[in-house]
Design a protein around this motif. Sequence first.
Motif, PDB file in Angstrom:
ATOM      1  N   GLN A  63       0.810  -1.216   0.000  1.00 46.55           N
ATOM      2  CA  GLN A  63       0.000   0.000   0.000  1.00 46.55           C
ATOM      3  C   GLN A  63       0.840   1.261   0.000  1.00 46.55           C
ATOM      4  OE1 GLN A  63      -3.107   0.372   2.807  1.00 46.55           O
ATOM      5  NE2 GLN A  63      -4.368  -1.137   1.772  1.00 46.55           N
ATOM      6  N   SER A  64       2.167   1.114   0.080  1.00 40.96           N
ATOM      7  CA  SER A  64       3.052   2.274   0.101  1.00 40.96           C
ATOM      8  C   SER A  64       3.555   2.603  -1.291  1.00 40.96           C
ATOM      9  CB  SER A  64       4.258   2.011   1.008  1.00 40.96           C
ATOM     10  OG  SER A  64       3.852   1.853   2.337  1.00 40.96           O
ATOM     11  N   LEU A  65       3.676   3.889  -1.557  1.00 44.87           N
ATOM     12  CA  LEU A  65       4.228   4.379  -2.808  1.00 44.87           C
ATOM     13  C   LEU A  65       5.274   5.427  -2.451  1.00 44.87           C
ATOM     14  CD1 LEU A  65       4.150   4.610  -5.928  1.00 44.87           C
ATOM     15  CD2 LEU A  65       2.361   6.328  -5.632  1.00 44.87           C
ATOM     16  N   GLY A  80      13.595  15.786  -2.945  1.00 45.16           N
ATOM     17  CA  GLY A  80      13.226  15.061  -1.746  1.00 45.16           C
ATOM     18  C   GLY A  80      12.395  13.837  -2.067  1.00 45.16           C
ATOM     19  N   GLU A  81      11.958  13.182  -1.004  1.00 42.27           N
ATOM     20  CA  GLU A  81      11.139  11.986  -1.136  1.00 42.27           C
ATOM     21  C   GLU A  81       9.881  12.156  -0.314  1.00 42.27           C
ATOM     22  OE1 GLU A  81      12.904   7.932  -1.139  1.00 42.27           O
ATOM     23  OE2 GLU A  81      11.571   7.606   0.558  1.00 42.27           O
ATOM     24  N   VAL A  82       8.775  11.722  -0.883  1.00 42.21           N
ATOM     25  CA  VAL A  82       7.504  11.679  -0.161  1.00 42.21           C
ATOM     26  C   VAL A  82       6.964  10.261  -0.281  1.00 42.21           C
ATOM     27  CG1 VAL A  82       6.966  14.118  -0.473  1.00 42.21           C
ATOM     28  CG2 VAL A  82       6.188  12.473  -2.165  1.00 42.21           C
ATOM     29  N   ARG A  83       5.969   9.968   0.543  1.00 43.60           N
ATOM     30  CA  ARG A  83       5.426   8.614   0.543  1.00 43.60           C
ATOM     31  C   ARG A  83       3.921   8.660   0.713  1.00 43.60           C
ATOM     32  NH1 ARG A  83       5.821   4.318   5.370  1.00 43.60           N
ATOM     33  NH2 ARG A  83       5.276   6.216   6.446  1.00 43.60           N
ATOM     34  N   PHE A  84       3.231   7.916  -0.133  1.00 42.51           N
ATOM     35  CA  PHE A  84       1.815   7.658   0.078  1.00 42.51           C
ATOM     36  C   PHE A  84       1.712   6.378   0.882  1.00 42.51           C
ATOM     37  CE2 PHE A  84       0.860  10.219  -3.771  1.00 42.51           C
ATOM     38  CZ  PHE A  84      -0.223  10.936  -3.300  1.00 42.51           C
ATOM     39  N   LEU A  85       0.931   6.403   1.933  1.00 41.66           N
ATOM     40  CA  LEU A  85       0.566   5.200   2.666  1.00 41.66           C
ATOM     41  C   LEU A  85      -0.949   5.121   2.527  1.00 41.66           C
ATOM     42  CD1 LEU A  85       1.262   2.776   4.348  1.00 41.66           C
ATOM     43  CD2 LEU A  85       1.183   4.208   6.378  1.00 41.66           C
ATOM     44  N   GLY A  86      -1.393   4.283   1.603  1.00 36.16           N
ATOM     45  CA  GLY A  86      -2.805   4.291   1.238  1.00 36.16           C
ATOM     46  C   GLY A  86      -3.112   5.609   0.553  1.00 36.16           C
ATOM     47  N   GLU A  87      -4.016   6.378   1.136  1.00 37.45           N
ATOM     48  CA  GLU A  87      -4.395   7.677   0.565  1.00 37.45           C
ATOM     49  C   GLU A  87      -3.645   8.846   1.203  1.00 37.45           C
ATOM     50  OE1 GLU A  87      -6.621   7.836  -2.035  1.00 37.45           O
ATOM     51  OE2 GLU A  87      -6.505   5.656  -1.947  1.00 37.45           O
ATOM     52  N   LEU A 143       0.574  15.690  -6.944  1.00 34.09           N
ATOM     53  CA  LEU A 143       0.902  14.291  -6.647  1.00 34.09           C
ATOM     54  C   LEU A 143      -0.363  13.461  -6.458  1.00 34.09           C
ATOM     55  CD1 LEU A 143       3.937  14.809  -4.249  1.00 34.09           C
ATOM     56  CD2 LEU A 143       3.991  13.901  -6.577  1.00 34.09           C
ATOM     57  N   LYS A 144      -1.347  13.989  -5.753  1.00 33.02           N
ATOM     58  CA  LYS A 144      -2.601  13.254  -5.548  1.00 33.02           C
ATOM     59  C   LYS A 144      -3.305  12.988  -6.868  1.00 33.02           C
ATOM     60  CE  LYS A 144      -3.531  14.417  -0.777  1.00 33.02           C
ATOM     61  NZ  LYS A 144      -4.494  15.002   0.178  1.00 33.02           N
ATOM     62  N   THR A 145      -3.302  13.984  -7.758  1.00 36.29           N
ATOM     63  CA  THR A 145      -3.936  13.815  -9.065  1.00 36.29           C
ATOM     64  C   THR A 145      -3.139  12.850  -9.929  1.00 36.29           C
ATOM     65  OG1 THR A 145      -4.836  16.044  -8.962  1.00 36.29           O
ATOM     66  CG2 THR A 145      -4.688  15.033 -11.144  1.00 36.29           C
ATOM     67  N   HIS A 146      -1.827  13.035  -9.987  1.00 35.93           N
ATOM     68  CA  HIS A 146      -0.973  12.217 -10.854  1.00 35.93           C
ATOM     69  C   HIS A 146      -1.044  10.732 -10.489  1.00 35.93           C
ATOM     70  CE1 HIS A 146       2.346  11.487 -13.620  1.00 35.93           C
ATOM     71  NE2 HIS A 146       2.854  10.699 -12.694  1.00 35.93           N
ATOM     72  N   PHE A 147      -1.038  10.441  -9.192  1.00 36.89           N
ATOM     73  CA  PHE A 147      -1.044   9.053  -8.746  1.00 36.89           C
ATOM     74  C   PHE A 147      -2.430   8.541  -8.373  1.00 36.89           C
ATOM     75  CE2 PHE A 147       3.414  10.222  -8.186  1.00 36.89           C
ATOM     76  CZ  PHE A 147       4.024   9.167  -8.842  1.00 36.89           C
ATOM     77  N   GLY A 148      -3.453   9.371  -8.546  1.00 37.06           N
ATOM     78  CA  GLY A 148      -4.835   8.941  -8.325  1.00 37.06           C
ATOM     79  C   GLY A 148      -5.121   8.520  -6.899  1.00 37.06           C
ATOM     80  N   ARG A 149      -4.595   9.264  -5.959  1.00 35.97           N
ATOM     81  CA  ARG A 149      -4.821   8.930  -4.539  1.00 35.97           C
ATOM     82  C   ARG A 149      -5.382  10.102  -3.776  1.00 35.97           C
ATOM     83  NH1 ARG A 149      -0.883   4.481  -2.404  1.00 35.97           N
ATOM     84  NH2 ARG A 149      -0.537   3.354  -4.298  1.00 35.97           N
TER      85      ARG A 149
END
Length: 73
Positions: free
Chosen positions: A15-17, A34-41, A67-73
Amino acid sequence: MAASVQIVDYVEQGQSLYIQLKVIDAETGTAVEGEVRFLGELLYGELIHEKKSPLADPVRIETIAYLKTHFGR
């Protein structure tokens, strides 16, 4: 547009991106990597953290929306 977001690399694990990105902040004239991470939504990372981010606030908000739009989360 106050931000130019370039996705350098990303990897999905369960579930991590994890996303490595470069953001050019037009308001301050700086480029930040930098780095960011999606954990679920949910999106985490100092780069987009309200108090820790080196980005100007409008750029930080625009980066999150992108990022939310690009990765659909």
